[in-house]
Design a protein around this motif. Structure first.
Motif, PDB file in Angstrom:
ATOM      1  N   VAL A 173      12.950 -24.239 -96.102  1.00 39.11           N
ATOM      2  CA  VAL A 173      14.210 -23.687 -96.603  1.00 39.11           C
ATOM      3  C   VAL A 173      15.330 -24.668 -96.265  1.00 39.11           C
ATOM      4  CG1 VAL A 173      13.460 -21.282 -96.359  1.00 39.11           C
ATOM      5  CG2 VAL A 173      14.625 -22.419 -94.443  1.00 39.11           C
ATOM      6  N   HIS A 174      16.525 -24.344 -96.708  1.00 41.40           N
ATOM      7  CA  HIS A 174      17.720 -25.060 -96.260  1.00 41.40           C
ATOM      8  C   HIS A 174      18.566 -24.100 -95.428  1.00 41.40           C
ATOM      9  CE1 HIS A 174      16.664 -28.094 -99.304  1.00 41.40           C
ATOM     10  NE2 HIS A 174      17.414 -28.905 -98.586  1.00 41.40           N
ATOM     11  N   TRP A 175      18.924 -24.542 -94.231  1.00 42.95           N
ATOM     12  CA  TRP A 175      19.848 -23.788 -93.388  1.00 42.95           C
ATOM     13  C   TRP A 175      21.219 -24.406 -93.633  1.00 42.95           C
ATOM     14  CZ3 TRP A 175      20.095 -19.308 -91.196  1.00 42.95           C
ATOM     15  CH2 TRP A 175      21.035 -19.049 -90.192  1.00 42.95           C
ATOM     16  N   TYR A 176      22.002 -23.766 -94.499  1.00 46.94           N
ATOM     17  CA  TYR A 176      23.218 -24.380 -95.023  1.00 46.94           C
ATOM     18  C   TYR A 176      22.810 -25.705 -95.698  1.00 46.94           C
ATOM     19  CZ  TYR A 176      25.632 -20.702 -92.485  1.00 46.94           C
ATOM     20  OH  TYR A 176      26.057 -19.480 -92.042  1.00 46.94           O
ATOM     21  N   ARG A 177      23.222 -26.838 -95.186  1.00 48.06           N
ATOM     22  CA  ARG A 177      22.868 -28.106 -95.837  1.00 48.06           C
ATOM     23  C   ARG A 177      21.671 -28.796 -95.186  1.00 48.06           C
ATOM     24  NH1 ARG A 177      28.841 -30.962 -96.681  1.00 48.06           N
ATOM     25  NH2 ARG A 177      29.740 -29.314 -98.012  1.00 48.06           N
ATOM     26  N   ARG A 178      21.125 -28.164 -94.158  1.00 45.99           N
ATOM     27  CA  ARG A 178      20.058 -28.806 -93.382  1.00 45.99           C
ATOM     28  C   ARG A 178      18.690 -28.292 -93.814  1.00 45.99           C
ATOM     29  NH1 ARG A 178      19.724 -28.877 -86.740  1.00 45.99           N
ATOM     30  NH2 ARG A 178      17.649 -29.829 -86.578  1.00 45.99           N
ATOM     31  N   LYS A 179      17.773 -29.195 -94.076  1.00 44.84           N
ATOM     32  CA  LYS A 179      16.410 -28.824 -94.418  1.00 44.84           C
ATOM     33  C   LYS A 179      15.652 -28.452 -93.142  1.00 44.84           C
ATOM     34  CE  LYS A 179      12.426 -30.468 -97.090  1.00 44.84           C
ATOM     35  NZ  LYS A 179      11.861 -31.627 -97.839  1.00 44.84           N
ATOM     36  N   ALA A 180      14.932 -27.346 -93.194  1.00 45.96           N
ATOM     37  CA  ALA A 180      14.208 -26.872 -92.010  1.00 45.96           C
ATOM     38  C   ALA A 180      13.098 -25.943 -92.471  1.00 45.96           C
ATOM     39  CB  ALA A 180      15.153 -26.137 -91.060  1.00 45.96           C
ATOM     40  N   ASN A 181      12.235 -25.572 -91.546  1.00 46.25           N
ATOM     41  CA  ASN A 181      11.284 -24.511 -91.876  1.00 46.25           C
ATOM     42  C   ASN A 181      11.791 -23.194 -91.288  1.00 46.25           C
ATOM     43  OD1 ASN A 181       9.866 -23.842 -89.228  1.00 46.25           O
ATOM     44  ND2 ASN A 181       9.385 -26.027 -89.348  1.00 46.25           N
ATOM     45  N   HIS A 183      10.480 -20.902 -89.460  1.00 50.76           N
ATOM     46  CA  HIS A 183      10.206 -20.648 -88.044  1.00 50.76           C
ATOM     47  C   HIS A 183      11.264 -21.311 -87.161  1.00 50.76           C
ATOM     48  CE1 HIS A 183       7.307 -19.527 -84.817  1.00 50.76           C
ATOM     49  NE2 HIS A 183       7.948 -20.487 -84.179  1.00 50.76           N
ATOM     50  N   TYR A 184      11.625 -22.544 -87.495  1.00 50.96           N
ATOM     51  CA  TYR A 184      12.633 -23.267 -86.711  1.00 50.96           C
ATOM     52  C   TYR A 184      14.007 -22.609 -86.833  1.00 50.96           C
ATOM     53  CZ  TYR A 184      15.280 -27.187 -84.783  1.00 50.96           C
ATOM     54  OH  TYR A 184      16.114 -27.973 -84.012  1.00 50.96           O
ATOM     55  N   VAL A 185      14.289 -22.035 -87.990  1.00 51.71           N
ATOM     56  CA  VAL A 185      15.539 -21.292 -88.148  1.00 51.71           C
ATOM     57  C   VAL A 185      15.632 -20.207 -87.074  1.00 51.71           C
ATOM     58  CG1 VAL A 185      16.766 -19.649 -89.627  1.00 51.71           C
ATOM     59  CG2 VAL A 185      15.847 -21.767 -90.600  1.00 51.71           C
ATOM     60  N   TRP A 186      14.532 -19.488 -86.864  1.00 51.52           N
ATOM     61  CA  TRP A 186      14.554 -18.385 -85.898  1.00 51.52           C
ATOM     62  C   TRP A 186      14.400 -18.864 -84.463  1.00 51.52           C
ATOM     63  CZ3 TRP A 186      15.327 -13.089 -86.461  1.00 51.52           C
ATOM     64  CH2 TRP A 186      15.683 -12.702 -87.766  1.00 51.52           C
ATOM     65  N   ASP A 187      13.681 -19.936 -84.244  1.00 49.30           N
ATOM     66  CA  ASP A 187      13.571 -20.487 -82.895  1.00 49.30           C
ATOM     67  C   ASP A 187      14.911 -21.022 -82.399  1.00 49.30           C
ATOM     68  OD1 ASP A 187      10.933 -20.009 -82.289  1.00 49.30           O
ATOM     69  OD2 ASP A 187      10.243 -22.054 -82.612  1.00 49.30           O
ATOM     70  N   ASP A 188      15.589 -21.765 -83.265  1.00 42.04           N
ATOM     71  CA  ASP A 188      16.723 -22.568 -82.807  1.00 42.04           C
ATOM     72  C   ASP A 188      18.014 -22.400 -83.602  1.00 42.04           C
ATOM     73  OD1 ASP A 188      15.835 -24.772 -80.645  1.00 42.04           O
ATOM     74  OD2 ASP A 188      14.161 -24.433 -81.998  1.00 42.04           O
ATOM     75  N   LEU A 189      17.924 -22.460 -84.933  1.00 40.94           N
ATOM     76  CA  LEU A 189      19.136 -22.685 -85.720  1.00 40.94           C
ATOM     77  C   LEU A 189      20.071 -21.487 -85.754  1.00 40.94           C
ATOM     78  CD1 LEU A 189      17.758 -24.835 -88.682  1.00 40.94           C
ATOM     79  CD2 LEU A 189      18.882 -25.571 -86.567  1.00 40.94           C
ATOM     80  N   ILE A 190      19.551 -20.269 -85.736  1.00 38.92           N
ATOM     81  CA  ILE A 190      20.443 -19.114 -85.687  1.00 38.92           C
ATOM     82  C   ILE A 190      21.227 -19.121 -84.381  1.00 38.92           C
ATOM     83  CG2 ILE A 190      20.551 -16.589 -85.568  1.00 38.92           C
ATOM     84  CD1 ILE A 190      18.161 -16.488 -87.467  1.00 38.92           C
ATOM     85  N   ILE A 191      20.542 -19.392 -83.287  1.00 37.12           N
ATOM     86  CA  ILE A 191      21.216 -19.440 -81.979  1.00 37.12           C
ATOM     87  C   ILE A 191      22.216 -20.589 -81.935  1.00 37.12           C
ATOM     88  CG2 ILE A 191      20.862 -19.837 -79.505  1.00 37.12           C
ATOM     89  CD1 ILE A 191      18.203 -18.348 -79.771  1.00 37.12           C
ATOM     90  N   GLN A 192      21.810 -21.760 -82.402  1.00 40.01           N
ATOM     91  CA  GLN A 192      22.708 -22.909 -82.363  1.00 40.01           C
ATOM     92  C   GLN A 192      23.938 -22.688 -83.241  1.00 40.01           C
ATOM     93  OE1 GLN A 192      20.321 -26.350 -83.303  1.00 40.01           O
ATOM     94  NE2 GLN A 192      19.066 -26.149 -81.446  1.00 40.01           N
ATOM     95  N   GLY A 258      12.144 -22.957-100.495  1.00 36.72           N
ATOM     96  CA  GLY A 258      13.169 -23.629-101.281  1.00 36.72           C
ATOM     97  C   GLY A 258      14.514 -22.938-101.291  1.00 36.72           C
ATOM     98  N   SER A 259      14.615 -21.752-100.720  1.00 34.76           N
ATOM     99  CA  SER A 259      15.885 -21.031-100.735  1.00 34.76           C
ATOM    100  C   SER A 259      16.871 -21.644 -99.739  1.00 34.76           C
ATOM    101  CB  SER A 259      15.667 -19.552-100.413  1.00 34.76           C
ATOM    102  OG  SER A 259      15.053 -19.393 -99.151  1.00 34.76           O
ATOM    103  N   THR A 260      18.153 -21.375 -99.964  1.00 35.00           N
ATOM    104  CA  THR A 260      19.209 -21.825 -99.063  1.00 35.00           C
ATOM    105  C   THR A 260      19.750 -20.617 -98.314  1.00 35.00           C
ATOM    106  OG1 THR A 260      19.820 -23.685-100.490  1.00 35.00           O
ATOM    107  CG2 THR A 260      21.461 -22.936 -98.889  1.00 35.00           C
TER     108      THR A 260
END
Length: 302
Positions: A173-181, A183-192, A258-260
């Motif tokens: 997926v894309h986390w805003y403009r950053r490509k990620a998977n 699982h990583y969104v929930w491990d790290d990116l939401i908190i960050q 593929g979603s953002t």
């Protein structure tokens, strides 16, 4: 809910099946640190004494300092066997968890999953604290660090995700403009993202906010979080069941390949993440409090 195999059998099977497996990480360092900081505030006097006795000198008496240890050593050859213990997957699109069906590694060795690991390391600490003689020479410091980490992991919803996508690891997926998977969104990116958006990039402020929610908004829920049926010391099947339900309801929903994912996803999922950090911390403390009841003398003499 299926009946769990006895601690003795779980222990033996863990020792038999030390097989290298792919590494899957849990909460990022921030999430594990927060979970253990919260837990330390809820430790009884006896449990706090026992924990400080078991912590390595490098931790300087702070449980949170070693709560990412299991991820760090999982990359090494010596501990690569532990990779399968960070998660448990359910069959695809099954939004419920069953120990006998789901707790196995990719080679289908039973009990090798995060809930099995919590039972195992709880048993190690409890049997040693009770002064039970054993033919196994348990490393209680490692047992404490593994247990503290895995209680955090099992509260991350995608650590009880679907087998087919490896708990969201293969969903790009894309986390805003950053490509990620996912699982990583929930491990790290939401908190960050929460740290940057709401907490002035200061993890201690975020932890304080979660602690205020525990004492204010969630105060009436704490005793329910802590409770384990049948007087069990730990009840990871319950934690896993909650996580797969949340994974289906929040993590996977509107997060197709593929979603953002932007504000709508972030702002609606952040409360879920913060509550899981709170529950993980409160429950870790409850487990350690039950293990180390009136343990000062035994730990000091060990």
């Amino acid at each position: 809910m299926h009946m769990i195999m006895g601690y003795e059998r779980v222990r033996v099977l863990f020792l038999l099946f030390l097989i290298p497996l792919p590494t899957v990480l849990g909460w990022g360092k921030e999430g594990h640190y927060a979970t253990c900081k919260i837990a330390q505030e809820y430790l009884s006097e006896d449990a706090l004494f026992a924990v400080k006795q078991l912590l390595p000198d490098s931790a300087q008496g702070d449980l949170a300092a070693v709560c990412s240890w299991a991820d760090e050593v999982g990359h090494t050859h010596r501990y690569h066997w532990s990779s399968a213990l960070h998660y448990v997957d359910t069959p695809d699109f099954k939004c419920n968890y069953e120990y006998c069906r789901d707790c196995h590694d990719s080679y289908r060795h039973e009990h090798r999953c995060v809930s099995g690991a919590i039972y195992n390391y709880t048993m190690q600490l409890k049997s040693a604290d009770a002064g039970i003689s054993s033919e196994f020479n348990y490393n209680l410091t490692e047992a404490l660090m593994f247990l503290s980490h895995f209680v955090g992991d099992i509260h991350q919803p995608l650590h009880v995700g679907f087998t087919g996508d490896l708990g969201g690891n293969t969903i790009t997926v894309h986390w805003y403009r950053r490509k990620a998977n996912l699982h990583y969104v929930w491990d790290d990116l939401i908190i960050q993202s929460a740290l940057k958006t709401f907490y002035d990039s200061d993890l201690s402020i975020m932890i304080q906010a979660i602690q205020r929610n525990i004492t204010d908004n969630w105060l009436n829920d704490v005793s329910t979080w802590e409770h384990c049926a049948h007087n069990y010391t730990a009840c990871p099947n319950r934690y896993a069941s909650e996580s797969i339900s949340l994974a289906c309801k929040f993590a996977y929903r509107n997060a197709t390949p593929g979603s953002t994912l932007k504000d709508e996803y972030f702002l609606s999922r952040l409360p879920v993440v913060e509550k899981r950090l709170a529950q993980g911390g409160v429950r870790l403390a409850a487990i350690l409090n039950r293990i180390f009841t009136s343990s000062k003398t035994r730990i000091a003499q060990a």
